[in-house]
Design an enzyme around this catalytic site. Structure first.
Site, mmCIF file in Angstrom:
data_model
loop_
_atom_site.group_PDB
_atom_site.id
_atom_site.type_symbol
_atom_site.label_atom_id
_atom_site.label_comp_id
_atom_site.label_asym_id
_atom_site.label_seq_id
_atom_site.Cartn_x
_atom_site.Cartn_y
_atom_site.Cartn_z
ATOM 1 N N HIS A 99 0.835 -1.208 0.000
ATOM 2 C CA HIS A 99 0.000 0.000 0.000
ATOM 3 C C HIS A 99 0.863 1.248 0.000
ATOM 4 O O HIS A 99 1.926 1.287 0.618
ATOM 5 C CB HIS A 99 -0.958 0.020 1.197
ATOM 6 C CG HIS A 99 -0.285 -0.241 2.516
ATOM 7 N ND1 HIS A 99 0.027 -1.508 2.962
ATOM 8 C CD2 HIS A 99 0.160 0.610 3.472
ATOM 9 C CE1 HIS A 99 0.615 -1.435 4.141
ATOM 10 N NE2 HIS A 99 0.725 -0.157 4.474
ATOM 11 N N HIS A 101 1.008 5.143 1.075
ATOM 12 C CA HIS A 101 0.394 6.165 1.939
ATOM 13 C C HIS A 101 0.457 7.513 1.224
ATOM 14 O O HIS A 101 1.490 7.868 0.648
ATOM 15 C CB HIS A 101 1.184 6.318 3.241
ATOM 16 C CG HIS A 101 1.158 5.124 4.145
ATOM 17 N ND1 HIS A 101 0.321 5.032 5.233
ATOM 18 C CD2 HIS A 101 1.877 3.970 4.138
ATOM 19 C CE1 HIS A 101 0.533 3.873 5.865
ATOM 20 N NE2 HIS A 101 1.478 3.221 5.224
#
Ligand code: AMP
Ligand code: ZN
Length: 153
Positions: A99, A101
């Site tokens: 992922h 950010h």
């Protein structure tokens, strides 16, 4: 992947506040933000490491992350944004689904990266480090690129 919290978010089995979705990526608000608006951009395919995410999808993650940063500038009036990615537990990765950010930043928002600045002992030491990395750089996926699957949190 079963037992992956982010796969469950994509599947709608765990609620999320969605900001964007297309065929490749899904973006939603981080539940414990560094600053309000902190967002995560994830590939819809499950990958533990960003290193195995196909280039088209990784490119989309970066593009969507950057455009979300611009949207934060316009919508939240932030002064800038950080794109941050932790790969591996030692690097701070807690959720083992890659992922990106996107963190909106304001002047004096009180958040600081604990960023140190070491000095290489010599030019040779610096060149040696560069060569150690350079000789292993492969842009296509290889077996063993992703670390072993770690327990999900
Ligand atoms: P990392 O430390 O890079 O693995 O970041 C994982 C991030 O996922 C953290 O910032 C968490 O706050 C966030 N997170 C964990 N569970 C959820 C959830 N259910 N919804 C939104 N964000 C989450
Ligand atoms: Zn997953």
């Amino acid at each position: 992947m079963k037992n992956c919290i982010f796969c469950k978010i994509i599947a709608g089995e765990i609620p999320s506040v969605k900001l964007y979705e297309d065929e490749l990526v899904y973006a939603f608000l981080d539940i414990s933000p560094i600053n309000f608006g902190h967002t995560l951009v994830i590939p819809k395919e499950h990958h533990t490491s960003v290193a195995t995410v196909p280039e088209t999808i990784a490119g989309r993650m970066f593009r969507v992350g950057s455009r979300l940063g611009v949207a934060m500038r316009r919508g939240l009036d932030c002064d800038g944004f950080n794109l941050h990615l932790s790969d591996g537990t030692v690097a701070g990765q807690v959720v083992m689904h890659a992922h990106l950010h996107v963190v909106p930043r304001w002047t004096d928002d009180g958040f600081h990266w604990n960023w140190r600045q070491l000095k290489y002992e010599s030019d040779d030491a610096r060149a040696e480090i560069a060569e150690k990395i350079r000789k292993h750089l492969k842009l296509d996926n290889q077996p063993g690129d992703a670390p072993a699957e770690e327990p999900e949190v």
